[in-house]
Write a protein that holds these residues in place. Structure first.
Motif, PDB file in Angstrom:
ATOM      1  N   PHE A 159     -17.584 -37.481 -18.842  1.00 13.75           N
ATOM      2  CA  PHE A 159     -17.363 -38.601 -17.927  1.00 13.75           C
ATOM      3  C   PHE A 159     -17.891 -39.919 -18.490  1.00 13.75           C
ATOM      4  N   SER A 160     -18.395 -39.885 -19.717  1.00 12.61           N
ATOM      5  CA  SER A 160     -18.857 -41.124 -20.351  1.00 12.61           C
ATOM      6  C   SER A 160     -17.668 -42.031 -20.664  1.00 12.61           C
ATOM      7  N   HIS A 161     -17.909 -43.310 -20.638  1.00 14.98           N
ATOM      8  CA  HIS A 161     -16.935 -44.314 -21.072  1.00 14.98           C
ATOM      9  C   HIS A 161     -15.650 -44.288 -20.240  1.00 14.98           C
ATOM     10  N   ILE A 214     -24.675 -37.651 -12.724  1.00 13.39           N
ATOM     11  CA  ILE A 214     -24.682 -39.092 -12.967  1.00 13.39           C
ATOM     12  C   ILE A 214     -26.116 -39.618 -13.094  1.00 13.39           C
ATOM     13  N   GLY A 255     -27.944 -39.368 -16.434  1.00 13.93           N
ATOM     14  CA  GLY A 255     -27.534 -40.211 -17.542  1.00 13.93           C
ATOM     15  C   GLY A 255     -26.798 -39.481 -18.638  1.00 13.93           C
ATOM     16  N   GLN A 256     -26.689 -38.160 -18.495  1.00 18.41           N
ATOM     17  CA  GLN A 256     -25.988 -37.329 -19.485  1.00 18.41           C
ATOM     18  C   GLN A 256     -24.567 -37.098 -18.974  1.00 18.41           C
ATOM     19  N   LEU A 257     -23.710 -38.091 -19.125  1.00 14.19           N
ATOM     20  CA  LEU A 257     -22.398 -38.040 -18.486  1.00 14.19           C
ATOM     21  C   LEU A 257     -21.384 -37.192 -19.245  1.00 14.19           C
ATOM     22  N   GLY A 258     -21.639 -36.889 -20.496  1.00 15.73           N
ATOM     23  CA  GLY A 258     -20.733 -36.021 -21.238  1.00 15.73           C
ATOM     24  C   GLY A 258     -19.307 -36.513 -21.208  1.00 15.73           C
ATOM     25  N   TRP A 273     -14.438 -46.483 -14.865  1.00 16.92           N
ATOM     26  CA  TRP A 273     -14.833 -46.418 -13.461  1.00 16.92           C
ATOM     27  C   TRP A 273     -14.874 -47.812 -12.848  1.00 16.92           C
TER      28      TRP A 273
END
Length: 567
Positions: free
Chosen positions: A168-170, A160, A163-166, A173
């Protein structure tokens, strides 16, 4: 209060391109439309080809559901020819289907739908020791300890913070509908990561027995291409079979001690969601795991249940059962095809005619299947309910185990009726996975015993007579009953149709304007935040959509889409 339209396009964490439109009033869905966004063209490609090659083409329908299309295609041709296959071939196919199904179900729960229920960033607030206490209260899994959970928490924190959430982006949450405590979120996140390894082991079984995966290479009309010789390194031998058994044993622990406890715990902690997502309650499933070469005796039952009434269960008894063959139809009234007809698959055409999205007219590339002229829900829930209705002991045993676990957490008895829901589909998929593991063990033991008896046969040569033959094949695939329908004329394919699980579930309104299962299941769903319609995704994801199977892309002009220079 006014009615607002929301559109989710594309729905992600699925295979293929799906659009969902919903009308929202007073915080609930009051109407819905399911639209497949690619054209089905595989049937057109197959015309005029050799029926023995169809399985190679049809497993390219999808990059996920490869094996199931291959096997059903073979069954359709074999049914048309009235061809019996050797017992070894049937057992090897069964093992491939079981391993593929277990792989698919693990991936669906953890990697495609769990993020609708699990708030990953919340895991950073968890106490690893409290997480250990929670996890050990529901399972004896060795990794359910504070040190492991602390390590996972640190991995998530670094992920987290980078910043590279892959994947888990968008995520939604912090959504109001996310109610799991931090410890449950940490436990589920840890198991999410472990599931990546165990789904791989299940896929390895498919690869060993099928020569590769995706797109297995060992199949043939008449059996399998596996040469069997216990002492030959170039054949399916005891060394390879022993490796399959090792993978099976490793996989079993995760299926029993992680997947089942996690699904039941999340269902119990989201007990308020048990009433939502019912929709269509006509259920259709296929019998599977044949124990003979003709497909007349099965390890898992299937059939039709009207209006959720298990007492009216009508069993499908064999591969050529006319009860199934005569009652499947598809309508194109609300689909982008030429005409307005309802036909059996043998009589269908697949001629595209796009007219843009028209909620009162055509709005999907998916056709609308019916059984006995009614929409039907297919999938693990239909499969499990058929097992209960048929008195199938393993299904009843694992279902009771799941329901008892949910009841123990909620503190109240859980009735069978809660299965008709979003969470019920997840519970049923988990129950089916337990049964699939038993089927894998049964078919492995039967294969070893048959080889030990001296039977190494794995193929019967097909013969194609002059004139016309018609046949269909079915299989209880991970997403539900899959059927292929073929008309052969003078040894060539005259017509070919695939009626797939996501066609049944994602279909638009039918010839009588009755909603399809996705559409019906969304009615009365709560939507707390219209700009983040998490609840819509929860219900749609519970079906495990595969729109690549339901609709297929084909370019009539045969233009180059991409060219790879390997020089």
């Amino acid at each position: 209060m006014s009615t607002n339209r929301i559109t989710v396009d594309p729905v992600t964490r699925i295979e293929g391109h799906l659009r969902i439109d919903c009308d929202i009033k007073d915080g609930k869905v009051v109407d819905a439309w399911s639209s497949g966004q690619m054209w089905r063209g595989i049937e057109t490609i197959l015309r005029g080809r050799d029926p023995r090659d169809a399985w190679l083409y049809t497993q390219r329908i999808c990059g996920v559901c490869t094996t199931v299309h291959a096997i059903v295609s073979l069954r359709a041709v074999e049914n048309a020819l009235d061809l019996e296959i050797p017992l070894n071939a049937q057992l090897i196919r069964n093992l491939i289907m079981a391993s593929h199904g277990i792989h698919d179900h693990i991936v669906h729960f953890y990697h495609l739908s769990a993020l609708d229920w699990v708030d990953v960033p919340s895991a950073l607030k968890a106490d690893p020791k409290a997480t250990e206490k929670l996890a050990q209260s529901i399972s004896n899994w060795p990794n359910n300890n504070a040190q492991h959970f602390a390590n996972v928490q640190e991995r998530v924190k670094k992920f987290i913070n980078s910043g590279q959430l892959g994947i888990f982006s968008h995520g939604y949450w912090g959504h109001k509908a996310m109610i799991l405590p931090p410890e449950a979120n940490l436990m589920a996140t840890a198991h999410y990561l472990e599931a990546l390894d165990y789904q791989r082991r299940s896929n390895q079984i498919t690869a060993v027995l099928g020569a590769k995966t995706p797109h297995v290479q060992n199949l043939a009309v008449g059996g399998v291409a596996n040469a069997i010789n216990p002492d030959n390194q170039s054949a399916l031998n005891m060394e390879r079979l022993a490796y399959v058994k090792t993978l099976m044993d490793e996989l079993g622990g995760f299926v029993r001690e992680v997947y089942l406890p996690d699904v039941t715990a999340i269902a119990a902690l989201y007990a308020d969601w048990l009433p939502y997502g019912q929709g269509v309650t006509n259920y259709l499933s296929a019998p599977d795991f044949p124990r003979d070469g003709k497909g007349t005796e099965f390890g898992m039952p299937g059939g039709y249940i009207p209006n959720a009434d298990l007492s009216q269960f009508h069993e499908i008894t064999h591969f050529g059962d006319p009860y199934f063959e005569k009652n499947v139809k598809e309508s194109i009234k609300h689909s982008w095809y030429q005409g307005d007809w309802t036909r059996t698959p043998y009589e269908e055409e697949t001629e595209p005619e796009y007219t843009d999205f028209n909620e009162n007219g055509a709005y999907s590339w998916v056709k609308a299947p019916t059984f006995l002229d009614q929409p039907a829900q297919v999938g693990p829930l239909a499969n499990v309910l058929a097992g209960v209705a048929a008195g199938h002991e393993p299904t009843k045993r694992y279902l009771k185990m799941a329901m008892d676990r949910i009841g123990a957490i909620t503190g109240s008895e859980v009735p069978l009726s809660v299965l008709h829901s979003t969470l019920g589909r997840h519970a049923a998929r988990c129950v089916r996975t337990q049964v699939l593991y038993d089927m894998m063990q049964e078919n492995y033991d039967a294969l070893i015993a048959n080889i030990a008896s001296g039977d190494y046969t794995s193929f019967n040569k097909p013969v194609f007579p002059k004139g016309e033959q018609m046949g269909f094949g079915f299989h209880e695939a991970p997403r539900g009953i899959l059927s292929h329908w073929i008309v052969i004329e003078d040894g060539k394919i005259k017509n070919y149709q695939a009626v797939v699980p996501s066609t049944w579930n994602a279909g638009p309104r039918n010839q009588d304007d009755a909603r399809g299962p996705y559409e019906a299941s969304l009615i009365d769903n709560p939507v707390l935040e219209e700009d983040r319609p998490l609840e819509v995704l929860r219900t749609v994801h519970s079906f495990d959509p595969c729109l690549a199977c339901a609709v297929h892309l084909h370019d009539n002009e045969r233009q180059t889409v991409v060219r790879v220079n390997t020089a």
